[in-house]
Motif scaffolding. Structure first.
Motif, PDB file in Angstrom:
ATOM      1  N   SER A 132      29.962  47.789  38.435  1.00  0.00           N
ATOM      2  CA  SER A 132      30.491  48.632  37.392  1.00  0.00           C
ATOM      3  C   SER A 132      31.998  48.870  37.497  1.00  0.00           C
ATOM      4  CB  SER A 132      29.790  49.997  37.449  1.00  0.00           C
ATOM      5  OG  SER A 132      30.108  50.657  38.664  1.00  0.00           O
ATOM      6  N   SER A 133      32.624  48.484  38.626  1.00  0.00           N
ATOM      7  CA  SER A 133      34.057  48.772  38.795  1.00  0.00           C
ATOM      8  C   SER A 133      34.925  47.709  38.117  1.00  0.00           C
ATOM      9  CB  SER A 133      34.401  48.864  40.285  1.00  0.00           C
ATOM     10  OG  SER A 133      33.526  49.742  40.954  1.00  0.00           O
ATOM     11  N   GLY A 134      34.648  47.408  36.847  1.00  0.00           N
ATOM     12  CA  GLY A 134      35.348  46.338  36.142  1.00  0.00           C
ATOM     13  C   GLY A 134      36.832  46.612  35.958  1.00  0.00           C
ATOM     14  N   GLY A 135      37.175  47.857  35.628  1.00  0.00           N
ATOM     15  CA  GLY A 135      38.583  48.199  35.450  1.00  0.00           C
ATOM     16  C   GLY A 135      39.339  48.129  36.772  1.00  0.00           C
ATOM     17  N   SER A 136      38.667  48.536  37.843  1.00  0.00           N
ATOM     18  CA  SER A 136      39.311  48.525  39.164  1.00  0.00           C
ATOM     19  C   SER A 136      39.708  47.099  39.548  1.00  0.00           C
ATOM     20  CB  SER A 136      38.373  49.103  40.229  1.00  0.00           C
ATOM     21  OG  SER A 136      37.957  50.410  39.873  1.00  0.00           O
ATOM     22  N   VAL A 137      38.756  46.185  39.441  1.00  0.00           N
ATOM     23  CA  VAL A 137      39.046  44.817  39.883  1.00  0.00           C
ATOM     24  C   VAL A 137      40.010  44.107  38.930  1.00  0.00           C
ATOM     25  CG1 VAL A 137      36.928  44.509  41.210  1.00  0.00           C
ATOM     26  CG2 VAL A 137      36.923  43.928  38.773  1.00  0.00           C
ATOM     27  N   ALA A 138      39.868  44.361  37.606  1.00  0.00           N
ATOM     28  CA  ALA A 138      40.750  43.684  36.650  1.00  0.00           C
ATOM     29  C   ALA A 138      42.193  44.159  36.824  1.00  0.00           C
ATOM     30  CB  ALA A 138      40.274  43.925  35.216  1.00  0.00           C
ATOM     31  N   SER A 139      42.376  45.459  37.094  1.00  0.00           N
ATOM     32  CA  SER A 139      43.745  45.963  37.269  1.00  0.00           C
ATOM     33  C   SER A 139      44.384  45.341  38.504  1.00  0.00           C
ATOM     34  CB  SER A 139      43.755  47.492  37.374  1.00  0.00           C
ATOM     35  OG  SER A 139      43.132  47.915  38.562  1.00  0.00           O
ATOM     36  N   VAL A 140      43.602  45.166  39.557  1.00  0.00           N
ATOM     37  CA  VAL A 140      44.144  44.615  40.799  1.00  0.00           C
ATOM     38  C   VAL A 140      44.367  43.100  40.657  1.00  0.00           C
ATOM     39  CG1 VAL A 140      43.652  44.217  43.257  1.00  0.00           C
ATOM     40  CG2 VAL A 140      43.208  46.462  42.241  1.00  0.00           C
ATOM     41  N   ALA A 141      43.359  42.395  40.116  1.00  0.00           N
ATOM     42  CA  ALA A 141      43.510  40.945  39.933  1.00  0.00           C
ATOM     43  C   ALA A 141      44.611  40.645  38.916  1.00  0.00           C
ATOM     44  CB  ALA A 141      42.183  40.333  39.470  1.00  0.00           C
ATOM     45  N   GLY A 142      44.793  41.534  37.935  1.00  0.00           N
ATOM     46  CA  GLY A 142      45.794  41.333  36.890  1.00  0.00           C
ATOM     47  C   GLY A 142      47.156  41.912  37.257  1.00  0.00           C
ATOM     48  N   ALA A 150      37.181  52.482  43.896  1.00  0.00           N
ATOM     49  CA  ALA A 150      35.977  51.998  43.229  1.00  0.00           C
ATOM     50  C   ALA A 150      34.792  52.691  43.879  1.00  0.00           C
ATOM     51  CB  ALA A 150      35.876  50.484  43.368  1.00  0.00           C
ATOM     52  N   SER A 151      33.612  52.471  43.327  1.00  0.00           N
ATOM     53  CA  SER A 151      32.417  53.029  43.946  1.00  0.00           C
ATOM     54  C   SER A 151      31.316  51.995  43.882  1.00  0.00           C
ATOM     55  CB  SER A 151      31.974  54.304  43.227  1.00  0.00           C
ATOM     56  OG  SER A 151      31.528  53.977  41.926  1.00  0.00           O
TER      57      SER A 151
END
Ligand code: GLN
Length: 453
Positions: A132-142, A150-151
Motif C-alpha cells: 500500500s505504500s505506493g506514494g512512498s516508493v514512487a516519491s523515492v524512486a522518482g 512507510a508501513s
C-alpha cells in the motif's frame, strides 16, 4: 530542501504527494541549518523526506487516503515522525497510499492511483507502484524525496519497494512505535523506511525506531547503530532457502533472480542451507482472516462523530448517520475487509475462522523459530511478479491478495525483513529480493541486504 520542493512539483504526474508542505520544509531546513552551524547535527539533519498519509502529522491533513477522514487535521504528531523531526529531517508532504493501507497496488486510494516511475522497455503504458505504500516508493524512486516513511502490515513496505527498485525495511514488530499511525491491523502494523540505498534505510530506521510508552506494544530495547552493521562481511553466515517458496507456476525470471541472489551470497562467503517452513501455504488465508478481523474492529471508530466525514440524511437519526457516513466514506476494498472481518469474528464463526487463524499464526511463527535455530537469515523473492499494469488485478481481489504470498508469513510472525533491488525482468522492470531475519536482528537483515544491493 529547495531542490526537493521543485522535484516534488516536477513529480506531480506520479500522483505520489497528496499534500505538499513547502513552507514547513523551508522552515525545517532553516532550523537544520542553524543546528549544523551550532555543531549539533543529528543523522537526519536537513534530509528531505515524505510521510505516508497513515502517520498523524500535527496540523497537516491526515486521511490514510480514505474519504471518511476527509479534512482531518490531527492535533498531535505520530511518534515515528516526531522522532524523525527530532533527528533533523525535513518534511516535504504527505504521500498517497491504498485506503487504510489495504491493497497491493495503490489503486484503492481515494486520491487516485500512483504511477510507478518505471516503465517497461519500449512501452508507453503505466504500471502500478505496488502497495500500500505506493506514494512512498514512487516519491523515492522518482527522486522527489531522499526517503519516505512507510508501513507494512502484510508486505506494504517490501512489495512496493521491489516494484520500484527501492530499498524497504520492515523492522521487528514493536521496534517502531505505532502511536499516531492510523490503525489497520494492530497486531501486524509496523513502520519502516523506504530509501534508495541500504545505508540510507539503516540511518533512517535508526531515527524512526525506539521505545515509546505511548504504544503498549512498543518494546523497551535499545536501538542498535544499524549503519555500523553494514560491514559487507557475511562470511560464515548461514542463509536459509525455504523450499516451500518455490511456487508452482512462478515466473521463471523470479526463480532465476532468486538463484542469482543465492550465487551472490555464496560468492560473498555465506553458507546456503535449504530449510523448510511447512505452514507457509496457510499464511495467506491466515493473514486474510486476522487482518480483516482487526481492521473491522479498528474501523468501528469512524462513526461520523469523531473524525472527518459526517453525512446525515435529511431527518435521519443516529443509525442513519452511521450508515450514510460509512457507506459514503469507505471504498469497496475497505467495505470488503469490514464484512470479512465482522463475519469471522461473529458468534458461531469465531472458532472456525478467527480462533483457528490465531492457532495457525502460532504454527507459522514456530516454523520460523525452528528455522532460525539453523540459519541466521532467509532469502526469498519479495513478490511473485514484477509491477503489473493498472486494472490487471483490481477486479480480482484473490489475484491481488496472492501477490502478498512471500511477505505475509514474516508479518504474521512479527519478524524483520527487507526488500532490495536485485535486477530487472525481461521487460526492464525492477525485481526485489527479500531478506528475513530473527526477531530484533535487523542488523543481519541490513548487512545481508547491503551485500545484495
Ligand atoms: N496487501 C496487503 C493487504 O492488502 C498488505 C497491506 C499492508 O501491508 N498494509 O492487506
Amino acid at each position: 530542501a529547495q531542490a526537493h520542493i521543485a522535484a516534488v512539483d516536477a513529480a506531480d504526474p506520479l500522483n505520489a504527494y497528496i499534500v505538499k508542505t513547502p513552507e514547513k520544509a523551508l522552515a525545517m531546513a532553516d532550523a537544520a541549518d542553524a543546528r549544523l552551524k551550532a555543531g549539533n547535527a543529528a543523522p537526519m539533519t536537513g534530509i528531505p523526506i515524505g510521510v505516508k498519509d497513515l502517520f498523524a502529522t500535527e496540523g497537516v491533513r491526515t486521511t490514510a487516503c480514505s474519504h471518511i477522514l476527509s479534512g482531518f487535521e490531527p492535533a498531535y504528531e505520530s511518534t515515528v515522525t516526531q522522532n524523525l523531526w527530532d533527528a533533523g529531517a525535513v518534511m516535504l508532504g504527505k504521500l498517497n497510499m491504498d485506503e487504510f493501507a489495504m491493497g497491493s497496488s495503490n489503486e484503492t486510494s481515494h486520491y487516485g492511483p500512483v504511477k510507478n516511475p518505471w516503465r517497461a522497455t519500449g512501452s508507453n503504458s503505466d504500471y502500478v507502484p505496488g502497495g500500500s505504500s505506493g506514494g512512498s516508493v514512487a516519491s523515492v524512486a522518482g527522486y522527489a524525496a531522499m526517503g519516505a516513511t512507510a508501513s507494512d502490515t502484510g508486505g506494504s513496505i517490501r512489495q512496493p519497494a521491489a516494484f520500484t527498485g527501492t530499498v524497504g525495511v520492515k523492522p521487528t514488530y514493536g521496534r517502531c512505535s505505532r502511536y499516531g499511525m492510523v490503525a489497520f491491523a494492530s497486531s501486524l502494523d509496523q513502520a519502516g523506511p523506504v530509501t534508495r540505498t541500504v545505508r540510507d534505510s539503516a540511518i533512517m530506521l535508526g531515527a524512526m525506531a525506539g521505545y515509546d510508552p505511548k504504544d503498549s506494544t512498543s518494546v523497551d530495547r535499545s536501538v542498535p547503530d544499524f549503519e555500523a552493521a553494514l560491514t559487507g562481511d557475511i562470511r560464515g553466515l548461514k542463509i536459509g532457502i525455504p523450499q516451500e517458496y518455490h511456487l508452482a507456476g512462478m515466473p521463471v525470471e523470479i526463480e532465476t533472480l532468486w538463484h542469482q541472489g543465492i550465487d551472490w551470497l555464496k560468492a560473498a562467503g555465506a553458507e546456503i542451507v535449504d530449510i523448510n517452513l511447512p505452514h507457509t501455504k496457510y499464511a495467506l488465508p491466515t493473514y486474510y482472516i486476522v487482518a480483516p478481523a482487526e481492521a473491522s474492529s479498528n474501523l468501528a471508530r469512524y462513526d461520523g462523530v469523531r473524525y472527518g466525514l459526517r453525512d446525515v440524511p435529511q431527518g435521519g437519526g443516529l443509525a442513519d448517520m452511521y450508515e450514510t457516513t460509512r457507506g459514503q466514506g469507505f471504498g469497496p476494498e475497505v467495505k470488503r475487509r469490514v464484512m470479512i472481518g465482522t463475519y469471522v469474528l461473529s458468534a458461531g464463526y469465531y472458532d472456525a475462522y478467527y480462533l483457528k487463524a490465531q492457532k495457525v499464526r502460532q504454527l507459522i511463527a514456530d516454523d520460523f523459530r525452528r528455522a532460525y535455530e539453523k540459519v541466521d537469515a532467509i532469502l526469498t523473492p519479495t513478490a511473485p511478479s514484477a509491477a503489473f499494469a493498472f486494472g490487471d488485478k483490481s477486479d480480482d481481489p484473490i489475484a491481488m491478495y496472492l501477490n502478498d504470498v512471500f511477505t505475509v508469513p514474516a508479518s504474521l510472525a512479527g519478524l524483520p525483513g527487507s526488500s532490495v533491488p536485485a535486477g530487472l525482468d525481461a521487460d526492464g522492470l525492477p525485481l526485489g529480493l527479500q531478506i528475513l531475519g530473527r526477531a530484533w536482528d535487523e542488523e543481519t537483515v541490513l548487512k545481508v541486504s547491503g551485500v545484495l544491493e
